[in-house]
Design a protein around this motif. Structure first.
Motif, PDB file in Angstrom:
ATOM      1  N   PHE A   1       0.857  -1.192   0.000  1.00  0.00           N
ATOM      2  CA  PHE A   1       0.000   0.000   0.000  1.00  0.00           C
ATOM      3  C   PHE A   1       0.885   1.232   0.000  1.00  0.00           C
ATOM      4  O   PHE A   1       1.857   1.293   0.751  1.00  0.00           O
ATOM      5  CB  PHE A   1      -0.871   0.035   1.257  1.00  0.00           C
TER       6      PHE A   1
ATOM      7  N   ASP B   1      -1.779  -3.377  -4.121  1.00  0.00           N
ATOM      8  CA  ASP B   1      -3.161  -2.966  -3.950  1.00  0.00           C
ATOM      9  C   ASP B   1      -3.394  -1.824  -4.936  1.00  0.00           C
ATOM     10  O   ASP B   1      -2.640  -0.850  -4.952  1.00  0.00           O
ATOM     11  CB  ASP B   1      -3.393  -2.486  -2.522  1.00  0.00           C
TER      12      ASP B   1
ATOM     13  N   CYS C   1      -5.806   0.948  -5.924  1.00  0.00           N
ATOM     14  CA  CYS C   1      -6.973   1.760  -5.604  1.00  0.00           C
ATOM     15  C   CYS C   1      -6.533   3.209  -5.580  1.00  0.00           C
ATOM     16  O   CYS C   1      -5.350   3.495  -5.378  1.00  0.00           O
ATOM     17  CB  CYS C   1      -7.551   1.364  -4.246  1.00  0.00           C
TER      18      CYS C   1
ATOM     19  N   CYS D   1      -7.932   5.481  -3.452  1.00  0.00           N
ATOM     20  CA  CYS D   1      -8.357   6.187  -2.231  1.00  0.00           C
ATOM     21  C   CYS D   1      -7.196   6.723  -1.400  1.00  0.00           C
ATOM     22  O   CYS D   1      -7.348   7.710  -0.689  1.00  0.00           O
ATOM     23  CB  CYS D   1      -9.281   5.323  -1.388  1.00  0.00           C
TER      24      CYS D   1
ATOM     25  N   SER E   1      -8.662  -3.066  -5.702  1.00  0.00           N
ATOM     26  CA  SER E   1      -9.518  -3.106  -4.508  1.00  0.00           C
ATOM     27  C   SER E   1     -10.604  -2.043  -4.535  1.00  0.00           C
ATOM     28  O   SER E   1     -11.358  -1.915  -3.585  1.00  0.00           O
ATOM     29  CB  SER E   1      -8.670  -2.947  -3.250  1.00  0.00           C
TER      30      SER E   1
ATOM     31  N   TYR F   1     -10.244  -8.039  -5.633  1.00  0.00           N
ATOM     32  CA  TYR F   1     -11.051  -7.972  -4.403  1.00  0.00           C
ATOM     33  C   TYR F   1     -12.504  -8.114  -4.840  1.00  0.00           C
ATOM     34  O   TYR F   1     -13.230  -7.141  -4.967  1.00  0.00           O
ATOM     35  CB  TYR F   1     -10.906  -6.615  -3.719  1.00  0.00           C
TER      36      TYR F   1
ATOM     37  N   LYS G   1     -15.999  -7.580  -1.362  1.00  0.00           N
ATOM     38  CA  LYS G   1     -15.471  -6.659  -0.367  1.00  0.00           C
ATOM     39  C   LYS G   1     -16.645  -5.912   0.245  1.00  0.00           C
ATOM     40  O   LYS G   1     -17.346  -5.166  -0.436  1.00  0.00           O
ATOM     41  CB  LYS G   1     -14.521  -5.689  -1.065  1.00  0.00           C
TER      42      LYS G   1
ATOM     43  N   PHE H   1     -14.741  -2.757  10.020  1.00  0.00           N
ATOM     44  CA  PHE H   1     -13.448  -3.306  10.432  1.00  0.00           C
ATOM     45  C   PHE H   1     -12.250  -2.743   9.659  1.00  0.00           C
ATOM     46  O   PHE H   1     -11.132  -3.194   9.841  1.00  0.00           O
ATOM     47  CB  PHE H   1     -13.478  -4.836  10.350  1.00  0.00           C
TER      48      PHE H   1
ATOM     49  N   ARG I   1      -7.719   2.793   7.633  1.00  0.00           N
ATOM     50  CA  ARG I   1      -7.947   4.125   7.053  1.00  0.00           C
ATOM     51  C   ARG I   1      -7.139   5.172   7.799  1.00  0.00           C
ATOM     52  O   ARG I   1      -6.671   6.154   7.227  1.00  0.00           O
ATOM     53  CB  ARG I   1      -9.441   4.442   7.052  1.00  0.00           C
TER      54      ARG I   1
ATOM     55  N   ARG J   1     -18.512   4.436   1.541  1.00  0.00           N
ATOM     56  CA  ARG J   1     -18.190   3.644   0.346  1.00  0.00           C
ATOM     57  C   ARG J   1     -19.329   2.700  -0.021  1.00  0.00           C
ATOM     58  O   ARG J   1     -19.121   1.727  -0.740  1.00  0.00           O
ATOM     59  CB  ARG J   1     -16.922   2.833   0.599  1.00  0.00           C
TER      60      ARG J   1
ATOM     61  N   GLN K   1     -19.029  -0.601  -2.215  1.00  0.00           N
ATOM     62  CA  GLN K   1     -18.678  -1.801  -1.445  1.00  0.00           C
ATOM     63  C   GLN K   1     -19.983  -2.506  -1.052  1.00  0.00           C
ATOM     64  O   GLN K   1     -21.042  -1.898  -1.020  1.00  0.00           O
ATOM     65  CB  GLN K   1     -17.865  -1.423  -0.200  1.00  0.00           C
TER      66      GLN K   1
ATOM     67  N   LYS L   1     -13.096 -10.178   1.763  1.00  0.00           N
ATOM     68  CA  LYS L   1     -12.667  -9.283   2.827  1.00  0.00           C
ATOM     69  C   LYS L   1     -13.836  -8.622   3.494  1.00  0.00           C
ATOM     70  O   LYS L   1     -14.740  -8.192   2.774  1.00  0.00           O
ATOM     71  CB  LYS L   1     -11.737  -8.275   2.151  1.00  0.00           C
TER      72      LYS L   1
ATOM     73  N   TYR M   1      -8.800 -11.772   3.413  1.00  0.00           N
ATOM     74  CA  TYR M   1      -8.065 -10.649   3.991  1.00  0.00           C
ATOM     75  C   TYR M   1      -8.544 -10.434   5.423  1.00  0.00           C
ATOM     76  O   TYR M   1      -9.670  -9.998   5.655  1.00  0.00           O
ATOM     77  CB  TYR M   1      -8.304  -9.393   3.150  1.00  0.00           C
TER      78      TYR M   1
ATOM     79  N   VAL N   1      -8.586  -8.188   8.089  1.00  0.00           N
ATOM     80  CA  VAL N   1      -8.340  -6.746   7.965  1.00  0.00           C
ATOM     81  C   VAL N   1      -7.887  -6.111   9.284  1.00  0.00           C
ATOM     82  O   VAL N   1      -7.851  -6.752  10.339  1.00  0.00           O
ATOM     83  CB  VAL N   1      -9.569  -6.011   7.395  1.00  0.00           C
ATOM     84  N   SER N   2      -7.592  -4.828   9.168  1.00  0.00           N
ATOM     85  CA  SER N   2      -7.003  -4.094  10.283  1.00  0.00           C
ATOM     86  C   SER N   2      -7.836  -4.166  11.559  1.00  0.00           C
ATOM     87  O   SER N   2      -7.292  -4.277  12.659  1.00  0.00           O
ATOM     88  CB  SER N   2      -6.796  -2.634   9.876  1.00  0.00           C
TER      89      SER N   2
HETATM   90  C1  PBG Z   1      -8.757   0.178  -0.274  1.00  0.00           C
HETATM   91  C2  PBG Z   1      -8.460  -0.769   0.820  1.00  0.00           C
HETATM   92  C3  PBG Z   1      -8.922  -0.707   2.130  1.00  0.00           C
HETATM   93  C4  PBG Z   1      -8.388  -1.807   2.782  1.00  0.00           C
HETATM   94  C5  PBG Z   1      -7.605  -2.495   1.875  1.00  0.00           C
HETATM   95  N1  PBG Z   1      -7.679  -1.851   0.651  1.00  0.00           N
HETATM   96  C6  PBG Z   1      -9.712   0.321   2.796  1.00  0.00           C
HETATM   97  C7  PBG Z   1     -11.105   0.522   2.462  1.00  0.00           C
HETATM   98  O1  PBG Z   1     -11.732  -0.197   1.696  1.00  0.00           O
HETATM   99  O2  PBG Z   1     -11.625   1.490   3.003  1.00  0.00           O
HETATM  100  C8  PBG Z   1      -8.625  -2.156   4.211  1.00  0.00           C
HETATM  101  C9  PBG Z   1      -7.681  -3.134   4.772  1.00  0.00           C
HETATM  102  C10 PBG Z   1      -7.700  -3.236   6.237  1.00  0.00           C
HETATM  103  O3  PBG Z   1      -8.596  -2.735   6.948  1.00  0.00           O
HETATM  104  O4  PBG Z   1      -6.769  -3.880   6.756  1.00  0.00           O
HETATM  105  N2  PBG Z   1      -7.584   0.669  -0.838  1.00  0.00           N
END
Ligand code: PBG
Length: 326
Positions: free
Chosen positions: A76, A116, A118, A120, A163, A190, A193, A198, A203, A215, A219, A246, A269, A271-272
């Motif tokens: 990223f 990745d 994207c 954003c 993504s 992706y 998604k 989460f 972000r 989103r 999404q 994800k 995935y 996620v965070s």
């Molecule tokens: C978009 C992207 C996101 C994540 C991965 N790719 C953020 C989103 O969709 O807002 C989230 C990954 C995570 O939370 O670990 N570029």
């Protein structure tokens, strides 16, 4: 039938022998955040234990990961400055492009670099595409994504992972890559998604929270599961070589469903927010971090995923090496 009076013998070795799910560190993908500048090794406050690097220092991070057996990475980028059209994403000297060149220069094909894709992280408004009439303009965004994919592949990306969830992304990227002679570069889409709570810590880490709105127009709604299947099949149709689902733990049913319905390789995935939950609960002494990490990783594979994108990749590789899972 004879009634059993004893339980079967169950030693650790027997339990390991009959395990239905095997995990290997070669199935782990470690996300890395790279920002502009040099000499950056910056802890991410929202994601304890994770670090932001620059295109030079990320080489050391990858070297350390290779030493514990992790060789696949999801990159990223955090650009120096953002604009309306996310031009940092497709700049020749962009942070991802520089990182790719440095990493491929150092490790060649000993590593697998997934980018990745994207906008954003690169747009001033934080949305995944260009804005027209207060909404994301799908088709105008596709052209910029194509440009980004070609630029990433030219800089050394092994796999492109779109993504942004714009309609028609996979077909557009496949056509663009093929046009530039990059027919051998796979697309890991992706495909499923969800618009998820989460992603919060990510972000924060990537500075990509939308400045207005959300989103939800691009999404998926977490009430839906057939929609996930439809999107996966559409992406397969458009030429995706692998897909991502994800988040992971809230989507074990989706992973199972997709794995039953298709033969396409599936990456989940974690996620965070999933990472942060385990970290935070462990800090309060409410759960055992190591065990929770192991269990949540293995169950994703049990559900049917073949690969796992996780911030715990290095610790999981150690757990596998130790024989605690695997
Ligand atoms: C978009 C992207 C996101 C994540 C991965 N790719 C953020 C989103 O969709 O807002 C989230 C990954 C995570 O939370 O670990 N570029």
């Amino acid at each position: 039938m004879q009634t059993r009076t004893r339980r079967l013998r169950s030693t650790e070795a027997i339990r390991k022998l009959v395990r239905e799910t095997r995990v290997s560190s070669s199935a782990l993908i470690y996300p890395l955040f790279v920002r502009a500048g040099t000499g950056v090794v910056e802890p991410l406050p929202a994601m304890e234990g994770q670090t932001r690097y620059s295109a030079d220092t990320v080489v050391k991070a990858v070297e350390a990961a290779l030493q514990v057996g992790v060789s696949s990475f999801l990159l990223f980028g955090l650009p120096d400055s953002k604009d309306e059209i996310g031009s940092g994403a497709y700049a020749d000297d962009g942070v991802i492009q520089q990182s790719l060149r440095n990493l491929k220069g150092a490790f060649q094909d000993d590593i697998c670099l997934i980018t990745d894709l994207c906008l954003c992280e690169y747009t001033s408004h934080g949305h995944c595409g260009v804005i027209a009439n207060a909404d994301v303009d799908n088709d105008a965004t596709l052209a910029l994504l194509a440009q980004t994919a070609v630029s990433q592949a030219a800089a050394g990306a092994d796999i492109i992972a779109p993504s942004g969830m714009m309609d028609g992304t996979v077909a557009t990227l496949r056509a663009a890559l093929d046009t530039y002679g990059m027919i051998q570069v796979p697309i890991m889409s992706y495909a499923a998604k969800y618009a998820s709570a989460f992603y919060g810590p990510f972000r924060d880490a990537a500075g990509s929270a939308p400045q207005f709105g959300d989103r939800k127009s691009y999404q998926m709604d977490y009430h839906n599961s057939r929609e996930a299947l439809r999107r996966v099949l559409a992406d397969v149709d458009e030429g995706a070589d692998m897909i991502i689902i994800k988040p992971a733990l809230t989507d074990l049913d989706i992973i199972a469903r997709v794995s039953d319905a298709t033969k396409i390789p599936i990456a989940a995935y974690s996620v965070s927010g999933e990472y942060a939950m385990i970290k935070a609960a462990a800090k309060l002494d409410l759960i055992d971090e190591y065990k929770a990490m192991c269990e949540s990783a293995v169950t994703v594979f049990r559900a049917g995923a073949g690969m796992l994108i996780t911030y715990f990749a290095l610790e999981l590789a150690e757990a596998i090496k130790r024989g605690d899972i695997g």
